[in-house]
Design a protein around this motif. Structure first.
Motif, PDB file in Angstrom:
ATOM      1  N   ASN A   1      -3.070  -0.089  -3.766  1.00  0.00           N
ATOM      2  CA  ASN A   1      -2.220  -1.292  -3.821  1.00  0.00           C
ATOM      3  C   ASN A   1      -1.318  -1.245  -5.044  1.00  0.00           C
ATOM      4  O   ASN A   1      -1.767  -1.457  -6.173  1.00  0.00           O
ATOM      5  N   ALA A   2      -0.036  -0.971  -4.796  1.00  0.00           N
ATOM      6  CA  ALA A   2       0.941  -0.858  -5.882  1.00  0.00           C
ATOM      7  C   ALA A   2       1.611  -2.204  -6.132  1.00  0.00           C
ATOM      8  O   ALA A   2       1.749  -3.013  -5.209  1.00  0.00           O
TER       9      ALA A   2
ATOM     10  N   LYS B   1       0.479   3.212 -13.769  1.00  0.00           N
ATOM     11  CA  LYS B   1       0.696   4.619 -13.403  1.00  0.00           C
ATOM     12  C   LYS B   1      -0.569   5.491 -13.512  1.00  0.00           C
ATOM     13  O   LYS B   1      -0.625   6.445 -14.309  1.00  0.00           O
ATOM     14  N   PRO B   2      -1.606   5.177 -12.717  1.00  0.00           N
ATOM     15  CA  PRO B   2      -2.860   5.949 -12.821  1.00  0.00           C
ATOM     16  C   PRO B   2      -2.727   7.348 -12.229  1.00  0.00           C
ATOM     17  O   PRO B   2      -1.876   7.575 -11.363  1.00  0.00           O
ATOM     18  N   LYS B   3      -3.569   8.285 -12.691  1.00  0.00           N
ATOM     19  CA  LYS B   3      -3.670   9.571 -11.997  1.00  0.00           C
ATOM     20  C   LYS B   3      -4.229   9.249 -10.613  1.00  0.00           C
ATOM     21  O   LYS B   3      -5.085   8.348 -10.496  1.00  0.00           O
TER      22      LYS B   3
ATOM     23  N   VAL C   1       0.863  -1.178   0.000  1.00  0.00           N
ATOM     24  CA  VAL C   1       0.000   0.000   0.000  1.00  0.00           C
ATOM     25  C   VAL C   1       0.899   1.228   0.000  1.00  0.00           C
ATOM     26  O   VAL C   1       1.814   1.334   0.811  1.00  0.00           O
ATOM     27  N   VAL C   2       0.683   2.139  -0.960  1.00  0.00           N
ATOM     28  CA  VAL C   2       1.451   3.392  -0.977  1.00  0.00           C
ATOM     29  C   VAL C   2       0.501   4.550  -0.682  1.00  0.00           C
ATOM     30  O   VAL C   2      -0.700   4.462  -0.916  1.00  0.00           O
ATOM     31  N   GLU C   3       1.078   5.628  -0.136  1.00  0.00           N
ATOM     32  CA  GLU C   3       0.246   6.758   0.294  1.00  0.00           C
ATOM     33  C   GLU C   3      -0.093   7.685  -0.871  1.00  0.00           C
ATOM     34  O   GLU C   3       0.765   7.981  -1.709  1.00  0.00           O
ATOM     35  N   GLY C   4      -1.313   8.169  -0.890  1.00  0.00           N
ATOM     36  CA  GLY C   4      -1.773   9.259  -1.758  1.00  0.00           C
ATOM     37  C   GLY C   4      -1.303   9.204  -3.197  1.00  0.00           C
ATOM     38  O   GLY C   4      -1.418   8.173  -3.876  1.00  0.00           O
ATOM     39  N   ALA C   5      -0.732  10.346  -3.661  1.00  0.00           N
ATOM     40  CA  ALA C   5      -0.388  10.509  -5.078  1.00  0.00           C
ATOM     41  C   ALA C   5       0.771   9.611  -5.516  1.00  0.00           C
ATOM     42  O   ALA C   5       1.014   9.452  -6.721  1.00  0.00           O
ATOM     43  N   ALA C   6       1.468   9.001  -4.550  1.00  0.00           N
ATOM     44  CA  ALA C   6       2.609   8.139  -4.903  1.00  0.00           C
ATOM     45  C   ALA C   6       2.173   6.980  -5.800  1.00  0.00           C
ATOM     46  O   ALA C   6       2.998   6.430  -6.546  1.00  0.00           O
TER      47      ALA C   6
ATOM     48  N   TYR D   1       3.363   3.769  -9.980  1.00  0.00           N
ATOM     49  CA  TYR D   1       3.352   2.294  -9.962  1.00  0.00           C
ATOM     50  C   TYR D   1       2.252   1.723 -10.853  1.00  0.00           C
ATOM     51  O   TYR D   1       1.320   2.429 -11.237  1.00  0.00           O
ATOM     52  N   GLY D   2       2.341   0.405 -11.060  1.00  0.00           N
ATOM     53  CA  GLY D   2       1.185  -0.340 -11.545  1.00  0.00           C
ATOM     54  C   GLY D   2       0.257  -0.481 -10.352  1.00  0.00           C
ATOM     55  O   GLY D   2       0.719  -0.686  -9.226  1.00  0.00           O
ATOM     56  N   CYS D   3      -1.049  -0.346 -10.582  1.00  0.00           N
ATOM     57  CA  CYS D   3      -1.998  -0.304  -9.461  1.00  0.00           C
ATOM     58  C   CYS D   3      -3.035  -1.414  -9.645  1.00  0.00           C
ATOM     59  O   CYS D   3      -3.501  -1.663 -10.759  1.00  0.00           O
TER      60      CYS D   3
END
Ligand code: UTP
Length: 291
Positions: free
Chosen positions: A204-205, A194-196, A162-167, A171-173
């Motif tokens: 989940n990255a 790499k979604p907005k 799990v990555v925070e916010g705009a990070a 990544y692939g999500c």
């Protein structure tokens, strides 16, 4: 019949541009984190997960990797003659880690293309892929956790955190739901590269650890080049979703992006502090350092 994971593929043919100028003539995978090159951490993780065959995808200017894992007769003879047994053991153990095979990717045409180079060597069995610049610090090695999960579901598994916010945009999500029987396993519905931030289906990255079924090769052969003319592994995994279940795996541990200069510095401090011989002295020095 249950399938077992025996082979690990290490794509290591990229250009490492984020780490220039260090990577102009030195492979990124050979950058030294405390006292070992990055790729050795990954190979040790794969061996700890039960892999006995390592396949490294190399390219131009990457031969130092082969020398690193090879037996060094002159070095061993010199250390033996001087009775330096502890150092001799360190030098020997590297060349005895596993059976390592090298195959080349003639051009850096993307991660999917790099994995495709291993098709013949992998054959018709599931295998793991480790990106050597993602260093995962974990009590149970990350790939071992994933192999245990694979033994449960017998399907492709993507390491995830799990990555925070705009990070998430880096990544692939995963668009996914955790399994009730094992919440670390995330059943994947879809993936977005790499979604907005506002369009990300989750936080989940996907990280640089994968277990893939051999059908992935057919999928890679069927996809068109994506961003930058590269064959993207995520596009091939998306195609795989039409045929097979794919899971994310929320691993336990901490990942460092050691292919990035700041990430590498952070990893150096954390691994330096944990080093059995150097940690205490390094800690003392850091405390005295004027910040
Ligand atoms: P990265 O994108 O992190 O590596 O790919 P890179 O392209 O070398 O680095 P930058 O972005 O220019 O700094 C992850 C892994 O996949 C390998 C790389 O060597 C790295 O270990 N890779 C990437 C290949 O083997 N072939 C490729 O075509 C691309």
């Amino acid at each position: 019949m249950t399938m077992k994971i025996r082979k690990a593929v290490f794509p290591a043919a990229g250009m490492g541009t984020r780490f220039l100028p260090a990577t102009k003539a030195t492979p990124k995978e050979m950058l030294c984190l405390v006292d070992k090159p990055l790729i050795q951490y990954g190979v040790e993780e794969a061996v700890a997960a039960g892999c006995t065959e390592i396949i490294i995808i190399t390219g131009r200017g990457k031969t130092t990797m082969e020398d690193h894992f090879d037996k060094s007769s002159e070095l061993e003879a010199s250390l033996a003659a001087k009775n330096k047994t502890a150092l001799l053991e360190i030098a020997r153990s590297v060349s005895k880690l596993a059976k390592i095979t090298y195959t080349r990717q003639p051009e850096a045409l993307g991660l999917g293309h790099a994995v495709l180079m291993a098709k013949e060597l992998v054959g018709n069995e599931p295998f793991c892929v480790l990106l050597p610049d993602d260093i995962v610090d974990a009590k149970t090695p990350c790939m071992k956790q994933m192999v245990e999960a694979f033994n449960e579901v017998q399907s492709s598994i993507l390491g995830s955190e799990v990555v925070e916010g705009a990070a998430i945009s880096a990544y692939g999500c995963l668009d996914c739901t955790p399994l009730a029987s094992n919440p670390r396993l995330l059943e994947v519905r879809d993936m977005v590269e790499k979604p907005k931030p506002e369009e990300a289906p989750s936080q989940n990255a996907i990280i640089g650890r994968y277990i893939l079924t051999p059908r992935i090769f057919e999928m890679i052969e069927g996809i068109k080049p994506g961003a930058g003319g590269e064959l993207q592994l995520t596009d091939a995994i998306k195609a795989l979703l039409h045929y097979e279940k794919v899971y994310g795996y929320s691993y336990e541990g901490k990942r460092h992006d050691a292919g990035d200069k700041l990430g590498f510095l952070k990893a150096t401090v954390e691994f330096g502090l944990k080093h059995p011989q150097l940690g205490a002295g390094f800690h003392e020095w850091l405390k005295s350092f004027p910040l």
